[in-house]
Design a protein around this motif. Structure first.
Motif, short mmCIF file in Angstrom:
data_model
loop_
_atom_site.label_atom_id
_atom_site.label_comp_id
_atom_site.label_asym_id
_atom_site.label_seq_id
_atom_site.Cartn_x
_atom_site.Cartn_y
_atom_site.Cartn_z
N GLY A 6 50.96 49.01 33.38
CA GLY A 6 50.62 50.42 33.63
C GLY A 6 49.65 50.57 34.79
N PHE A 7 48.70 49.66 34.86
CA PHE A 7 47.73 49.68 35.96
C PHE A 7 48.40 49.34 37.29
CE2 PHE A 7 44.92 47.06 38.65
CZ PHE A 7 43.95 48.00 38.98
N GLU A 13 49.23 51.23 42.46
CA GLU A 13 50.40 51.39 43.34
C GLU A 13 50.19 52.50 44.36
OE1 GLU A 13 54.37 50.88 41.53
OE2 GLU A 13 54.98 52.64 42.67
N GLU A 14 49.28 53.40 44.09
CA GLU A 14 49.11 54.56 44.96
C GLU A 14 48.78 54.15 46.40
OE1 GLU A 14 50.03 57.68 44.41
OE2 GLU A 14 50.81 56.67 42.63
N PHE A 53 48.75 44.19 50.20
CA PHE A 53 50.09 44.28 49.64
C PHE A 53 50.49 42.97 48.96
CE2 PHE A 53 54.64 43.45 49.87
CZ PHE A 53 55.12 44.51 49.13
N ARG A 54 50.21 41.86 49.65
CA ARG A 54 50.62 40.56 49.09
C ARG A 54 49.96 40.33 47.73
NH1 ARG A 54 49.44 39.01 54.63
NH2 ARG A 54 47.56 37.95 53.93
N SER A 55 48.68 40.65 47.63
CA SER A 55 47.98 40.43 46.36
C SER A 55 48.54 41.33 45.27
CB SER A 55 46.48 40.73 46.52
OG SER A 55 45.93 39.86 47.48
N ARG A 67 51.80 42.05 40.50
CA ARG A 67 52.93 42.74 39.87
C ARG A 67 53.87 41.71 39.26
NH1 ARG A 67 58.05 45.13 40.81
NH2 ARG A 67 58.09 47.37 40.38
N ARG A 68 54.14 40.65 40.02
CA ARG A 68 55.02 39.63 39.47
C ARG A 68 54.34 38.86 38.35
NH1 ARG A 68 57.97 35.52 43.36
NH2 ARG A 68 55.86 34.82 43.87
N GLU A 69 53.04 38.59 38.50
CA GLU A 69 52.34 37.88 37.43
C GLU A 69 52.38 38.66 36.12
OE1 GLU A 69 51.52 34.93 37.16
OE2 GLU A 69 51.65 34.33 39.25
N SER A 70 52.29 39.99 36.22
CA SER A 70 52.34 40.79 34.98
C SER A 70 53.68 40.57 34.27
CB SER A 70 52.10 42.27 35.27
OG SER A 70 53.22 42.87 35.90
N GLN A 71 54.72 40.39 35.06
CA GLN A 71 56.04 40.15 34.48
C GLN A 71 56.14 38.73 33.92
OE1 GLN A 71 58.18 42.32 33.91
NE2 GLN A 71 60.17 41.37 33.70
N GLU A 72 55.61 37.76 34.68
CA GLU A 72 55.66 36.38 34.18
C GLU A 72 54.79 36.21 32.94
OE1 GLU A 72 55.42 34.33 38.41
OE2 GLU A 72 56.50 33.11 36.98
N LEU A 73 53.68 36.94 32.91
CA LEU A 73 52.82 36.88 31.72
C LEU A 73 53.54 37.46 30.51
CD1 LEU A 73 50.01 36.21 30.54
CD2 LEU A 73 49.31 38.53 31.16
N LEU A 74 54.31 38.51 30.75
CA LEU A 74 55.07 39.11 29.65
C LEU A 74 55.95 38.05 28.98
CD1 LEU A 74 57.15 42.39 29.88
CD2 LEU A 74 58.08 40.38 28.83
#
Lengths: 106, 370
Positions: B25-26, B32-33, B65-67, B72-79
């Protein structure tokens, strides 16, 4: 038949263009660490609420708690050990650099 | 509604899964803004022939942007890491629940089935092992089910994750109030989250589903049986389903098209035509976004999803002209539009129209008659 063995990591995993692999890994570790912190914090909250429900103490009692001198000393040791262990790579890297400079006779 | 196949979560597992939800969500909210604003500032202009690609490339010149993209990807991998650990803890228990499921429906695992190449080595949504991952039991299906519910942030029917099935049914009941299929088929049924609710609206029908993962199907079969639904599942490719010509009265898919091999949407439409008897109904439900109508950031986000979240066919699926493709496949009485998301389908017009109300509030639907 296709290879359908389960994996623990996704494929493909494209490099973020322009980002070093180590930076990417660091962000991964920080994310995982934050998750563990959230889990620990939530568990502590549960402990406080269960203790309160059992008539022992609640979050307010924790907030009001002031350690005595012995307790404070023990906590200082815990905190300083934690800092030394977590940030060990920084100290070790500096030591390696110093030794290398010494050996090269500079 | 609940069922014993859904993996549970211990106190700490739940805390970790909620952390993932809120981190996502964050990342896709407040964090993301600034990315959107940066993209606007880097816009090469509407006249550029690869505007979103170029903006995507330019953004990579900034550590900010890179960070963010990495987080963003880490949040998915953590999921997947968090849900995966929880599922592995319960794997034996889940296999036992599957073995104890009521003896209704069927599941057929063809050992010679070849997973479509773009899914065999491409873990969609970064789910380790992908749709085809198979430990010999139900674990990969449980990962998909629980992970999917967390991934959807509760916006697709909570832990049942079944709102798309109800929404597809709502469209069918609106457009074809007299539809009474004897045999129906879902292409890409996954763990059956859409097949079970949709089949529930047609209790006289024999319900079939195909997908590419054996563990998904074992899990789906047990899940459905515990919910009292008799579904018949087998391994199969949506472009070459293992059924004879004209063997169904209704063929449908829910969010499968955007996981197809790029360039094969027309072939899937043709396969549906082959599978349907004359007069049979086809329905596809997809994400409501339309590529051409997205703002620049929406298109850049699509690039991010494709590259860093392994979404193979997102751009094609949101760009396709489904009325034309269905027509080319030989269908008639074609309708395309948007169906309001619902948890209860009913006859009569319950929210089908030409305008999307937004992601998770509407789903794109395309239906036609063979």
């Amino acid at each position: 038949m296709s290879d359908t063995r389960p994996r623990t990591h996704p494929v493909p995993r494209h490099a973020i263009a322009g980002m070093s692999e180590s930076d990417d890994q660091l962000i991964g570790m920080v994310t995982a660490l934050a998750a563990q912190l959230a889990v620990t914090r939530e568990r502590l909250d549960t402990v406080e609420r269960l203790a309160e429900a059992a008539g022992l103490f609640g979050p307010d009692a924790v907030d009001r708690y002031v350690p005595d001198e012995r307790a404070q000393g023990a906590r200082d040791a815990i905190r300083q050990t934690l800092i030394a262990r977590i940030f060990r790579p920084i100290r070790d890297a500096a030591a390696r650099t110093a030794r290398a400079l010494e050996e090269s006779g500079r | 509604m609940s069922h014993p196949m859904l993996p549970g979560a211990s106190h700490d597992e739940m805390a970790e899964q909620l952390f993932v939800r809120d981190l996502k969500g964050f990342v896709s909210g407040a964090a993301e803004e600034g990315q959107r604003a940066a993209a606007a500032a880097l816009d090469p202009g509407a006249g550029h022939n690869a505007r979103a690609d170029e903006t995507f490339d330019r953004l990579h010149g900034f550590a900010s942007f890179r960070s963010w993209a990495a987080l963003r990807r880490e949040s998915q991998e953590l999921l997947w890491d968090a849900v995966g650990a929880s599922v592995r803890r319960q794997a034996a228990e889940l296999d036992a629940h599957a073995a104890a499921a009521p003896a209704i429906g069927s599941v057929a695992i063809d050992p010679d089935f070849a997973v479509p190449s773009h899914l065999a080595d491409h873990d969609v949504h970064l789910m380790p092992g992908g749709y085809a991952g198979d430990d010999g039991g139900v674990a990969q299906g449980a990962l998909m089910d629980r992970g999917g519910a967390v991934y959807m942030l509760g916006r697709n029917g909570g832990l049942m994750n079944d709102r798309r099935g109800h929404t597809a049914a709502a469209h069918l009941l609106h457009r074809f109030p007299d539809l009474a299929p004897r045999r129906l088929l879902e292409l890409g049924c996954g763990i059956g989250a859409s097949l079970v609710p949709l089949a529930g609206y047609f209790p006289e029908a024999e319900a079939h589903g195909i997908d590419v993962g054996a563990a998904q199907l074992r899990y789906a079969h047990a899940r459905a049986a515990h919910l009292g639904a008799a579904v018949h599942l087998r391994l199969g490719d949506a472009l070459a389903a293992p059924f004879p010509d004209q063997s169904f009265d209704l063929v449908f898919s829910c969010a499968t098209i955007h996981e197809l091999q790029p360039g094969t949407i027309g072939a899937m439409m043709a396969e549906c035509h082959r599978l349907l008897r004359p007069g049979g109904v086809v329905l596809h439900l997809e994400v409501p976004q339309r590529y051409a109508e997205m703002d620049l950031w929406g298109q850049v986000r699509g690039e991010i999803e494709a590259r860093y979240n392994n979404e193979p066919n997102w751009k094609a699926a949101t760009s396709a002209d489904y009325a034309v493709l269905l027509g080319q496949a030989g269908f008639r009485d074609i309708a395309t539009g948007y169906q309001d998301a619902t948890d209860t389908a009913a006859r009569g017009n319950a929210g089908f129209g030409p305008t999307s109300k937004g992601v998770f509030r509407s789903w794109a639907v395309m239906s036609a008659i063979r």
